[in-house]
Design an enzyme around this catalytic site. Structure first.
Site, mmCIF file in Angstrom:
data_model
loop_
_atom_site.group_PDB
_atom_site.id
_atom_site.type_symbol
_atom_site.label_atom_id
_atom_site.label_comp_id
_atom_site.label_asym_id
_atom_site.label_seq_id
_atom_site.Cartn_x
_atom_site.Cartn_y
_atom_site.Cartn_z
ATOM 1 N N ASP A 184 -4.704 -14.503 -45.791
ATOM 2 C CA ASP A 184 -5.694 -14.724 -46.839
ATOM 3 C C ASP A 184 -7.006 -15.138 -46.189
ATOM 4 O O ASP A 184 -7.265 -14.814 -45.029
ATOM 5 C CB ASP A 184 -5.167 -15.820 -47.791
ATOM 6 C CG ASP A 184 -5.759 -15.714 -49.183
ATOM 7 O OD1 ASP A 184 -6.945 -16.044 -49.340
ATOM 8 O OD2 ASP A 184 -5.045 -15.287 -50.109
ATOM 9 N N HIS A 224 -9.786 -19.270 -52.049
ATOM 10 C CA HIS A 224 -8.630 -18.451 -52.436
ATOM 11 C C HIS A 224 -7.380 -18.871 -51.676
ATOM 12 O O HIS A 224 -6.313 -19.078 -52.274
ATOM 13 C CB HIS A 224 -8.944 -16.976 -52.178
ATOM 14 C CG HIS A 224 -7.959 -16.019 -52.772
ATOM 15 N ND1 HIS A 224 -6.964 -15.420 -52.023
ATOM 16 C CD2 HIS A 224 -7.816 -15.562 -54.029
ATOM 17 C CE1 HIS A 224 -6.250 -14.622 -52.809
ATOM 18 N NE2 HIS A 224 -6.742 -14.684 -54.029
ATOM 19 N N SER A 384 -2.393 -12.335 -57.281
ATOM 20 C CA SER A 384 -2.209 -13.192 -56.101
ATOM 21 C C SER A 384 -1.441 -14.449 -56.487
ATOM 22 O O SER A 384 -0.510 -14.875 -55.789
ATOM 23 C CB SER A 384 -3.564 -13.582 -55.506
ATOM 24 O OG SER A 384 -4.161 -12.514 -54.814
#
EC number: 3.4.21.-
Length: 690
Positions: A184, A224, A384
């Site tokens: 990520d 994120h 996700s």
């Protein structure tokens, strides 16, 4: 989205050498990339030492992303044949550089792959593709492309079985024996949710951000990754609160990465696994790009090395099979639902769907750690987040049963999911039958599930519309194919059969003249020590139905299928049901070949259930009782009026064409035939544990 802004222009080699000779040109080139001049001289010196590759034709192929805005022309992954050694990979890369230099082009080898798959990453002109495809050992070449992050407290309650629901989320196992790798953005590792639980590795492979010529520091854009790490193993809002994590940075501050960067990240994990073997590994891939053969191949290699990969289905409100790594069969692909168990909508887009999705999980307004401060939380949505939930559930299951294979884990995730809770009207009509109506949930207990016979339904890709077109459905390597069926929306099909391919049975379905295409549907089960075979009876004499049975002692019937060559079998009234007292028998139309799937396994017992209804109903179902598992689903009669048969969980569904378009009469009937099995040995073992 445009291509990465750092792409260079490519100059003919003689002109480039002239530029390098001048002071200004030399300084500019040194500023751009200091090793280019040395590379040019090295290539010239070894040019005569490498012979030209033979140009007798090639079977190598070229692939690129179907989404034009995501393409990265100028950078290519050259994949070599499976048995190619590292030294051969390096020689092939040098050969490409030398032959390109002879033609006046400069190339740069960015990475040589080994450990996961053989090959190399090269920066070169597209003019050299034909040359590269003819090099020794080359299997295929894929143009690099972009991948993207897929994110745009009810969630913990939703995945918890009712017996554990209380004021607090208290799962039966925290996942302490499992390590989760997250590919990520970076992670704010000092956030109180994940402090001491996440190790940020030194791995980083990200493209420059669009509109810039630099990389922002990872600490400036780790929202994120921090959020997902909190969803997986956070102290307060995490699913698997005991799992440890390692992060690899493959996405930049805009949530954008590349296929090649993801490949190198997966290779890093494989090398780490070889150097320091640990317990069960879960890899979370909360990203999606266009379909990529090489990325799917890398996922396959890692999965076969014992690693569980979980990925986001994608947020494009589209068929997940068009994206990678979501389309890789060895990856557990997760779609997103909201608090009402409905598909997540994200503006004009939303969760992906289709046959490549394994199950859904909470993915809307998920509370998790925020990188704004070490005690901040934020809400995020997307597949996700859904994938992070399933990665957490997988970690807990593997911690309780570390020896679980990928096939066993996937089957358990499917078995314990909440079923038939999603409103299918949200999906396009042609995708509803293909999309699993499953929302992930923890099992009531992480122990004791081994006594059950687990099966799942696997749909093939849609065949072409030509008369001879076929579709093939395959089970995972550790699964047994126990039955085969087919489905066509037009009803124009020629049935299906099971055949051996590469040492494994596969399910093949046949389209018919005027048909729009057909699906093959495999029923894939976990059946240790099974010995299975297929017995076939050719079309019977006029006036008689075709029959075939399991004639080997100890073998039981697990599935029936039929295949015919005529375009229209016509009607068959009433459907031919098997005679009483002969359960191990498949029956069908006199003009069809009938196939019986027969298996022997310790304690395996099976029985046949049939349910018939008269027209004009267009669907009939029959289900297995509790404690029994659906292994086979077929239709009677097997005529062109029948669209096909398929299993949903433990129910056999048979569908027929609209009565108004077929001319069927009320005298004709439709029957669903389910074969239900269980293992007496597994049931006895379960009773002893209780």
């Amino acid at each position: 989205m445009g291509t990465v802004s750092s792409r260079r222009s490519w100059w003919p080699l003689p002109l480039l050498l002239l530029l390098l000779l001048g002071p200004a040109g030399a300084r500019a080139q040194e500023d751009e990339d200091g090793d280019y001049e040395e590379l040019v001289l090295a290539l010239r010196s070894e040019e005569d030492g490498l012979a030209e590759a033979p140009e007798h034709g090639t079977t190598a192929t070229f692939h690129r992303c179907a989404k034009d805005p995501w393409r990265l022309p100028g950078t290519y992954v050259v994949v070599l044949k499976e048995e190619t050694h590292l030294s051969q990979s390096e020689r092939t890369a040098r050969r490409l550089q030398a032959q390109a230099a002879r033609r006046g082009y400069l190339t740069k080898i960015l990475h040589v792959f080994h450990g996961l798959l053989p090959g190399f990453l090269v920066k070169m002109s597209g003019d050299l593709l034909e040359l590269a495809l003819k090099l020794p050992h080359v299997d295929y070449i894929e143009e690099d492309s972009s991948v993207f992050a897929q994110s745009i407290p009810w969630n913990l309650e939703r995945i918890t079985p009712p017996r554990y629901r209380a004021d607090e989320y208290q799962p039966p196992d925290g996942g302490s024996l499992v390590e989760v790798y997250l590919l990520d953005t970076s992670i704010q590792s000092d956030h109180r949710e994940i402090e001491g639980r996440v190790m940020v590795t030194d791995f980083e492979n990200v493209p420059e951000e669009d509109g810039t010529r630099f990389h922002r520091q990872a600490s400036k854009c780790d929202s994120h990754g921090t959020h997902l790490a909190g969803v997986v193993s956070g102290r307060d809002a995490g699913v698997a609160k005991g799992a440890s994590m390692r992060s690899l940075r493959v996405l930049n501050c805009q949530g954008k990465g590349t296929v090649s960067g993801t490949l190198i990240g997966l290779e890093f994990i494989r090398k780490s696994q070889l150097v320091q073997p640990v317990g069960p590994l879960v890899v979370l891939l909360p990203l999606a790009g266009g379909y990529s053969r090489v990325l799917n191949a890398a996922c396959q290699r890692l999965a076969r090395a014992g690693v569980v990969l979980v990925t986001a289905a994608g947020n494009f409100r589209d068929d997940a099979c068009l994206y990678s790594p979501a389309s890789a069969p060895e990856v557990i692909t997760v779609g997103a639902t909201n608090a009402q168990d409905q598909p997540v909508t994200l503006g004009t887009l939303g969760t992906n769907f289709g046959r490549c999705v394994d199950l859904f999980a909470p993915g809307e307004d998920i509370i998790g750690a925020s990188s704004d401060c070490s005690t901040c939380f934020v809400s995020q949505s997307g597949t996700s987040q859904a994938a992070a939930h399933v990665a957490g559930i997988a970690a807990m299951m593997l911690s309780a049963e570390p020896e679980l294979t990928l096939a066993e884990l996937r089957q358990r995730l499917i078995h314990f999911s909440a079923k038939d809770v999603i409103n299918e009207a949200w999906f396009p009509e042609d995708q509803r039958v293909l999309t699993p109506n499953l929302v992930a949930a923890l099992p009531p207990s992480t122990h004791g599930a081994g006594w059950q016979l687990f099966c799942r339904t696997v749909w093939s890709a849609h065949s072409g519309p030509t008369r001879m077109a076929t579709a093939v459905a395959r089970c995972a390597p550790d699964e047994e194919l126990l039955s085969c069926s087919s489905f066509s929306r037009s009803g124009k099909r020629r049935g299906e059969h099971m055949e051996a391919q590469g040492g494994k049975l596969v399910c093949r379905a046949h389209n018919a003249f005027g048909g729009e295409g057909v699906y093959a549907i495999a029923r894939c089960c976990l059946l240790p020590q099974a010995n299975c075979s297929v017995h076939t009876a050719p079309p019977a004499e006029a006036g008689m139905g075709t029959r075939v049975h399991c004639h080997q002692q100890g073998h039981v019937l697990t599935g029936c299928s039929s295949h015919w060559e005529v375009e229209d079998l016509g009607t068959h009234k009433p459907p031919v049901l098997r005679p009483r007292g002969q359960p191990n028998q498949c029956v069908g139309h006199r003009e069809a070949s009938i196939h019986a799937s027969c298996c022997h396994a310790p304690g395996l017992e099976c029985k046949v259930k049939e349910h018939g209804i008269p027209a004009p109903q267009e669907q009939v179902t029959v289900a297995c009782e509790e404690g029994w598992t659906l292994t086979g689903c077929s239709a009677l009669p097997g005529t062109s009026h029948v669209l096909g048969a398929y299993g949903i969980d433990n129910t056999c569904v048979v569908r027929s064409r609209d009565v108004s378009t077929t001319g069927r009469t009320s005298e004709e009937a439709l029957a669903a035939v389910a074969i239900c099995c269980r293992s007496r040995h597994l049931v006895q073992a379960s009773q002893e544990l209780q």
